[in-house]
Design an enzyme around this catalytic site. Sequence first.
Site, PDB file in Angstrom:
ATOM      1  N   GLY A 161      36.606  37.063  34.826  1.00  0.00           N
ATOM      2  CA  GLY A 161      37.411  36.174  35.721  1.00  0.00           C
ATOM      3  C   GLY A 161      35.512  34.992  36.069  1.00  0.00           C
TER       4      GLY A 161
ATOM      5  CD  GLU B 128      38.339  44.704  32.404  1.00  0.00           C
ATOM      6  OE1 GLU B 128      39.151  43.774  33.106  1.00  0.00           O
ATOM      7  OE2 GLU B 128      38.470  46.452  32.334  1.00  0.00           O
ATOM      8  N   PRO B 129      34.201  39.980  30.809  1.00  0.00           N
ATOM      9  CG  PRO B 129      32.131  39.320  30.115  1.00  0.00           C
ATOM     10  CD  PRO B 129      32.875  40.727  30.081  1.00  0.00           C
TER      11      PRO B 129
ATOM     12  NE  ARG C 135      38.013  31.153  32.823  1.00  0.00           N
ATOM     13  CZ  ARG C 135      39.560  30.756  32.816  1.00  0.00           C
ATOM     14  NH1 ARG C 135      40.007  29.510  32.366  1.00  0.00           N
ATOM     15  NH2 ARG C 135      40.379  30.956  33.006  1.00  0.00           N
TER      16      ARG C 135
ATOM     17  NE  ARG D   2      42.201  27.456  30.798  1.00  0.00           N
ATOM     18  CZ  ARG D   2      41.903  26.803  31.636  1.00  0.00           C
ATOM     19  NH1 ARG D   2      41.704  25.710  31.141  1.00  0.00           N
ATOM     20  NH2 ARG D   2      41.589  27.098  32.779  1.00  0.00           N
TER      21      ARG D   2
ATOM     22  CE1 TYR E 293      47.582  29.489  33.948  1.00  0.00           C
ATOM     23  CE2 TYR E 293      46.437  28.313  31.903  1.00  0.00           C
ATOM     24  CZ  TYR E 293      46.937  29.769  31.867  1.00  0.00           C
ATOM     25  OH  TYR E 293      47.250  30.852  31.554  1.00  0.00           O
TER      26      TYR E 293
ATOM     27  CB  CYS F  69      60.752  16.913  22.021  1.00  0.00           C
ATOM     28  SG  CYS F  69      60.532  15.852  20.988  1.00  0.00           S
TER      29      CYS F  69
HETATM   30  N1  LLP Z   1      40.126  41.775  32.838  1.00  0.00           N
HETATM   31  C1  LLP Z   1      41.451  41.808  33.025  1.00  0.00           C
HETATM   32  C2  LLP Z   1      42.046  42.468  33.295  1.00  0.00           C
HETATM   33  C3  LLP Z   1      41.732  40.470  32.666  1.00  0.00           C
HETATM   34  O1  LLP Z   1      43.663  40.012  33.170  1.00  0.00           O
HETATM   35  C4  LLP Z   1      41.253  39.345  32.779  1.00  0.00           C
HETATM   36  C5  LLP Z   1      41.894  37.737  32.748  1.00  0.00           C
HETATM   37  C6  LLP Z   1      39.658  39.244  32.125  1.00  0.00           C
HETATM   38  C7  LLP Z   1      39.905  40.731  32.594  1.00  0.00           C
HETATM   39  C8  LLP Z   1      38.857  38.155  31.304  1.00  0.00           C
HETATM   40  O2  LLP Z   1      39.168  37.224  32.250  1.00  0.00           O
HETATM   41  P1  LLP Z   1      38.426  35.672  32.255  1.00  0.00           P
HETATM   42  O3  LLP Z   1      36.760  36.469  32.263  1.00  0.00           O
HETATM   43  O4  LLP Z   1      38.525  35.207  30.951  1.00  0.00           O
HETATM   44  O5  LLP Z   1      38.240  35.141  33.510  1.00  0.00           O
HETATM   45  N2  LLP Z   1      45.783  31.706  30.672  1.00  0.00           N
HETATM   46  C9  LLP Z   1      44.695  31.518  31.664  1.00  0.00           C
HETATM   47  C10 LLP Z   1      43.586  33.177  31.913  1.00  0.00           C
HETATM   48  C11 LLP Z   1      43.830  34.223  32.378  1.00  0.00           C
HETATM   49  C12 LLP Z   1      43.146  35.206  32.934  1.00  0.00           C
HETATM   50  C13 LLP Z   1      44.122  36.344  32.145  1.00  0.00           C
HETATM   51  N3  LLP Z   1      43.339  37.500  32.596  1.00  0.00           N
HETATM   52  C14 LLP Z   1      43.835  30.123  31.835  1.00  0.00           C
HETATM   53  O6  LLP Z   1      43.376  29.322  31.824  1.00  0.00           O
HETATM   54  O7  LLP Z   1      43.194  29.689  32.637  1.00  0.00           O
END
Ligand code: LLP
Length: 399
Positions: free
Chosen positions: A242, A280-281, A283, A319, A323, A349
């Site tokens: 996150g 759990e990174p 992004r 995105r 968002y 379209c």
């Molecule tokens: N762990 C779990 C349980 C998750 O649900 C997620 C993301 C992550 C880790 C990884 O999160 P990150 O480090 O990537 O922020 N499609 C959206 C983002 C959706 C994230 C869903 N869960 C976007 O494009 O911003």
Amino acid sequence: MLLDYRGDRLYFGLDQRVCLAEFVEFLEEPLYLYDLRHFARRYERFQAAFADLPHMIHYAVKANAHPAFLRRVAELGGGADVVSGGELQRALDCGVPPERVIFSGVGKSQAELRLAIASGIKQINVESVGELRRIIAVAESLNKQARVAFRFNPSVDAETHPYIATGFRSHKFGIDAEAVMACLSLALAAPRWVRVAGVSLHIGSQILDVGNFAEALRNTRPLVAAMRARGFHPATFDVGGGFGIHYDTGDETREQDNFARYAEVIRQGAQGLADEILFEPGRFLVARCGILLGRVEYVKATPYKTFVIVNTGMHHLIRPALYQARHRILPVVRRGERTVTADVVGPLCESSDFLAQGIELPELREGDWLAIADAGAYARSMASEYNLHPFPDERFIVE
Ligand code: LLP
């Protein structure tokens, strides 16, 4: 910087490896271009920030599931966080050992749990009492023991887009303290089929305010204390992913400073909660290392607006439409000083098909190429073939 001009030409990659004007010379269709070395560098930076803490990085496969990333993670000694049987199988196929795989998500099916338990993965992050019951039944049917953690919902209202906030009590994710304790009792009563590893969290995505993570950790302490009082000592504490990036600039300095703050928050907040901290990174590791290349088909001036119509759109990067995300868009060749205010839109379209609205761009012509920045995460993985446009190819800078 990973994406920057030298003179009027845009370069991409570590050490400005690729001159994009040359790269697109024979290109017809949109394409994702990634720098795998940058991905590895981000991973190593993450790793180094927690060097003194027993920890493990589980790359969130959903951000970008291309095998090249998964193989590199496996080589770097990392693990994977998966949210479906498809992602689980992909991670295993790419050489991520099962004992380094975490399975998250609210809707795990029988078949997915069977695959996870039969493969002997590190832990299944349980999101409901019903799921735990199902895990026990599946483990028994396979005559195997499953390892589980309980995903706690710490009721933190994280500052991010509402669609990607997951840690508030009104969200479908995780379970409250009472349900965690109920799960613990249920699991401790079935020691042959489940072993409890610990607790997990994930409060949302694209979070830049590290205070949100601090609050989540604070809210988790009483729960861990209650579990201890019940005679259970967590081996793992999973802080989820996150941590966000700054889409508004290609300069990573601010991000690195913020990451140092994040590391400090985790270090303090997770202290003493378990033997091993899990991350759990998604992004943070992969977003920066990718761009989406698209070509201008038309520049359409109307009395109301100018539209730069490109051969890519929300089917390749959803995105902005979903968002209201703002990805930087840079011409591969910068021509002259004149600028134009325009919407950058795709061929689909519907009016949601835009990559940017009302942005200032150097004047463009038909046939010019554009690079859409920070498209490594949640671009290809969320892409579709809507209107029967094929998926763009993916290319890598490897070394
Ligand atoms: N762990 C779990 C349980 C998750 O649900 C997620 C993301 C992550 C880790 C990884 O999160 P990150 O480090 O990537 O922020 N499609 C959206 C983002 C959706 C994230 C869903 N869960 C976007 O494009 O911003």
